[in-house]
Design a protein around this motif. Structure first.
Motif, PDB file in Angstrom:
ATOM      1  N   LEU A 187       0.865  -1.178   0.000  1.00 20.78           N
ATOM      2  CA  LEU A 187       0.000   0.000   0.000  1.00 20.78           C
ATOM      3  C   LEU A 187       0.897   1.222   0.000  1.00 20.78           C
ATOM      4  CD1 LEU A 187      -2.851   1.247   0.215  1.00 20.78           C
ATOM      5  CD2 LEU A 187      -2.559   1.242   2.693  1.00 20.78           C
ATOM      6  N   VAL A 188       0.710   2.085  -0.978  1.00 21.53           N
ATOM      7  CA  VAL A 188       1.578   3.243  -1.171  1.00 21.53           C
ATOM      8  C   VAL A 188       0.732   4.495  -1.235  1.00 21.53           C
ATOM      9  CG1 VAL A 188       3.235   4.336  -2.732  1.00 21.53           C
ATOM     10  CG2 VAL A 188       3.285   1.862  -2.397  1.00 21.53           C
ATOM     11  N   VAL A 195       3.162   2.572   2.792  1.00 14.38           N
ATOM     12  CA  VAL A 195       2.404   2.662   4.038  1.00 14.38           C
ATOM     13  C   VAL A 195       2.351   1.306   4.741  1.00 14.38           C
ATOM     14  CG1 VAL A 195       0.123   3.140   5.030  1.00 14.38           C
ATOM     15  CG2 VAL A 195       1.013   4.580   3.180  1.00 14.38           C
ATOM     16  N   ALA A 196       2.161   0.242   3.980  1.00 16.40           N
ATOM     17  CA  ALA A 196       2.058  -1.100   4.557  1.00 16.40           C
ATOM     18  C   ALA A 196       2.444  -2.118   3.496  1.00 16.40           C
ATOM     19  CB  ALA A 196       0.642  -1.362   5.067  1.00 16.40           C
ATOM     20  N   THR A 210      -8.491 -11.329  -0.043  1.00 11.57           N
ATOM     21  CA  THR A 210      -8.835  -9.985   0.416  1.00 11.57           C
ATOM     22  C   THR A 210      -7.735  -9.442   1.317  1.00 11.57           C
ATOM     23  OG1 THR A 210     -11.203 -10.491   0.356  1.00 11.57           O
ATOM     24  CG2 THR A 210     -10.541  -8.556   1.607  1.00 11.57           C
ATOM     25  N   ILE A 211      -7.366  -8.196   1.084  1.00 12.68           N
ATOM     26  CA  ILE A 211      -6.449  -7.448   1.955  1.00 12.68           C
ATOM     27  C   ILE A 211      -7.209  -6.241   2.478  1.00 12.68           C
ATOM     28  CG2 ILE A 211      -4.344  -6.067   2.072  1.00 12.68           C
ATOM     29  CD1 ILE A 211      -3.663  -8.950   1.760  1.00 12.68           C
ATOM     30  N   ASP A 212      -7.202  -6.039   3.795  1.00 15.13           N
ATOM     31  CA  ASP A 212      -7.899  -4.904   4.414  1.00 15.13           C
ATOM     32  C   ASP A 212      -6.903  -3.953   5.063  1.00 15.13           C
ATOM     33  OD1 ASP A 212     -10.507  -5.672   3.792  1.00 15.13           O
ATOM     34  OD2 ASP A 212     -10.660  -6.975   5.538  1.00 15.13           O
ATOM     35  N   TRP A 213      -7.214  -2.665   5.004  1.00 20.63           N
ATOM     36  CA  TRP A 213      -6.434  -1.633   5.685  1.00 20.63           C
ATOM     37  C   TRP A 213      -7.381  -0.732   6.444  1.00 20.63           C
ATOM     38  CZ3 TRP A 213      -5.504   3.787   3.951  1.00 20.63           C
ATOM     39  CH2 TRP A 213      -4.569   4.457   4.774  1.00 20.63           C
ATOM     40  N   ASP A 214      -7.089  -0.493   7.744  1.00 20.30           N
ATOM     41  CA  ASP A 214      -8.005   0.250   8.607  1.00 20.30           C
ATOM     42  C   ASP A 214      -7.786   1.756   8.612  1.00 20.30           C
ATOM     43  OD1 ASP A 214      -5.649   0.467  10.021  1.00 20.30           O
ATOM     44  OD2 ASP A 214      -6.336  -0.684  11.772  1.00 20.30           O
ATOM     45  N   GLY A 215      -6.858   2.247   7.796  1.00 17.46           N
ATOM     46  CA  GLY A 215      -6.632   3.692   7.723  1.00 17.46           C
ATOM     47  C   GLY A 215      -5.673   4.223   8.763  1.00 17.46           C
ATOM     48  N   ALA A 220      -2.168   6.218  14.388  1.00 16.21           N
ATOM     49  CA  ALA A 220      -2.849   7.480  14.065  1.00 16.21           C
ATOM     50  C   ALA A 220      -3.469   7.379  12.676  1.00 16.21           C
ATOM     51  CB  ALA A 220      -1.865   8.648  14.124  1.00 16.21           C
ATOM     52  N   ALA A 221      -4.472   8.211  12.451  1.00 10.79           N
ATOM     53  CA  ALA A 221      -5.124   8.216  11.147  1.00 10.79           C
ATOM     54  C   ALA A 221      -4.137   8.664  10.075  1.00 10.79           C
ATOM     55  CB  ALA A 221      -6.330   9.144  11.158  1.00 10.79           C
ATOM     56  N   ALA A 222      -4.124   7.953   8.970  1.00 11.22           N
ATOM     57  CA  ALA A 222      -3.259   8.317   7.855  1.00 11.22           C
ATOM     58  C   ALA A 222      -3.731   9.626   7.238  1.00 11.22           C
ATOM     59  CB  ALA A 222      -3.271   7.206   6.797  1.00 11.22           C
ATOM     60  N   PRO A 223      -2.846  10.390   6.630  1.00 12.96           N
ATOM     61  CA  PRO A 223      -3.264  11.635   5.970  1.00 12.96           C
ATOM     62  C   PRO A 223      -4.156  11.358   4.761  1.00 12.96           C
ATOM     63  CG  PRO A 223      -0.962  11.171   5.512  1.00 12.96           C
ATOM     64  CD  PRO A 223      -1.392  10.174   6.542  1.00 12.96           C
TER      65      PRO A 223
END
Length: 394
Positions: A187-188, A195-196, A210-215, A220-223
């Motif tokens: 994840l870029v 990012v991950a 499935t790949i999930d990302w919680d933000g 902290a919340a990603a920009p």
């Protein structure tokens, strides 16, 4: 009967079945596909041309309902040849080239007959025929998504993802190669680096993953911004190549949602943060809208206050997830739809615009407070820049 004759009969039958009297409304209910690119991917002739029986992959959007691929050839329907799709996915369809298929553009049709626009890209059919030129750059301008691997097919579930709205950013992918593929997913953030990363290992063909990302990044919340999932084989051969085959699909990540869900404006000079009031200054921004206009939580979090007060009227304060800021909503038409201690999600309905308390006209009085919170040691800050940004994108 030859395969060519069968394909032409299918074309004629399809044309007749979908024809309608002048002025009649054709009852298409599905969304037509949008074609982005065409390529021969299996059993192709030299130079990438398609031949009878070759597998052609058509990539684009909204492809899952496609049932037929029409090889258009020259002007008019006389040389059109229709093939039934071998496999349809959200971002691509596979079709075997039928006997007698002409070179040229393609038109896709859904099972209910809904037609896509003829493709800009073309397919060359016949041994020794040069492959078609790529689509003009203008056709792809502004489109961040690309899908370039014959080993993996992938797509994101949603093109816009809000932080803390109860649904993760999700990538779904399928290995389309005949054998298991060692897969890596990155994840870029555009312009911001990785990012991950996930390394699920060898993935069997034909099974959706499935790949999930919680933000979150480091808790902290990603920009906010544009993010890409990148899926690629990680075999020694692939890693050694100058350009790895890779599937990329992107989404826009948004940290907050504009709270007033209807026509609105930000009022005049007295509605802004810092304006003098009797004995104090205005600690928020007013957003004017008709009484009864729905309101949602700008950011998910936990309800820390809910009450009625003489000046604020019906109000609710939500402590934002991932940043600790407090979001205060005042003058609600009725008590908020959420309770103190309740966890809410971004975009969840919390009430309606009203004029309760000391309010001149129907509006939301909205405040943002820094940690540790609203009248708990934090400080209010001007919410207008944030409101304008959320309003522009959500």
């Amino acid at each position: 009967m030859t395969g060519r004759a069968t394909a032409r009969i299918l074309a004629s039958a399809l044309f007749v079945a979908l024809a309608a009297p002048a002025g009649a409304q054709v009852p298409f209910t599905s969304t037509p596909a949008v074609v982005k690119s065409i390529a021969c991917v299996r059993a192709c002739a030299a130079g990438g041309a398609a031949v009878e029986g070759a597998l052609v992959r058509v990539r684009g959007r909204t492809m899952e309902n496609v049932r037929y691929v029409v090889f258009l050839g020259g002007p008019g329907p006389r040389d059109d040849v229709v093939a039934v799709v071998a496999r349809a996915r959200r971002r691509s369809v596979d079709v075997r080239v039928p006997a007698g298929a002409p070179s040229g553009r393609l038109r896709l049709r859904n099972a209910d007959g809904a037609p896509a626009k003829p493709s800009v890209a073309t397919v060359a059919v016949g041994p020794g025929v040069a492959p078609p030129p790529p689509p003009p750059a203008r056709e792809l301008s502004g489109d961040p998504d690309r899908d370039t691997s014959d080993a993996i097919d992938a797509h994101v579930e949603r093109s816009r993802v809000f932080f803390a709205d109860g649904r993760n950013a999700s990538l779904r992918y399928v290995v389309t190669a005949p054998e298991p593929v060692d897969v890596a997913v990155e994840l870029v953030r555009r312009g911001g680096g990785q990012v991950a990363r996930w390394t699920p290992g060898a993935v069997a063909p034909g099974v959706e993953q499935t790949i999930d990302w919680d933000g979150l990044v480091g808790g902290a919340a990603a920009p906010a911004g544009r993010y890409e999932f990148r899926v690629a084989p990680v075999s020694a051969v692939a890693a050694a190549e100058a350009e790895r085959p890779e599937v990329v699909d992107s989404f826009r990540f948004l940290d907050d949602k504009f709270p007033v869900r209807g026509n609105h404006d930000f009022g005049g000079p007295t509605a802004v943060f810092g304006t003098a009031r009797s004995g104090h200054s205005h600690q928020g921004q007013d957003v004017f809208a008709a009484c009864g206009t729905p309101m949602v939580a700008a950011r998910g979090g936990v309800v820390v206050f809910k009450a009625f007060q003489g000046n604020a009227g019906n109000y609710v304060v939500i402590r934002g997830e991932g940043n600790g800021n407090d979001y205060a909503y005042m003058h609600l038409a009725r008590p908020a739809l959420v309770e103190r201690g309740e966890r809410v999600r971004t975009g969840q309905p919390i009430g309606e615009v009203g004029d309760t308390g000391n309010a001149q006209g129907c509006h939301l009085h909205f405040e943002l407070w820094s940690p540790p919170g609203w009248y708990e040691g934090g400080a209010p800050f001007d919410p207008l820049p944030s409101l304008r940004e959320w309003d522009a994108v959500s």
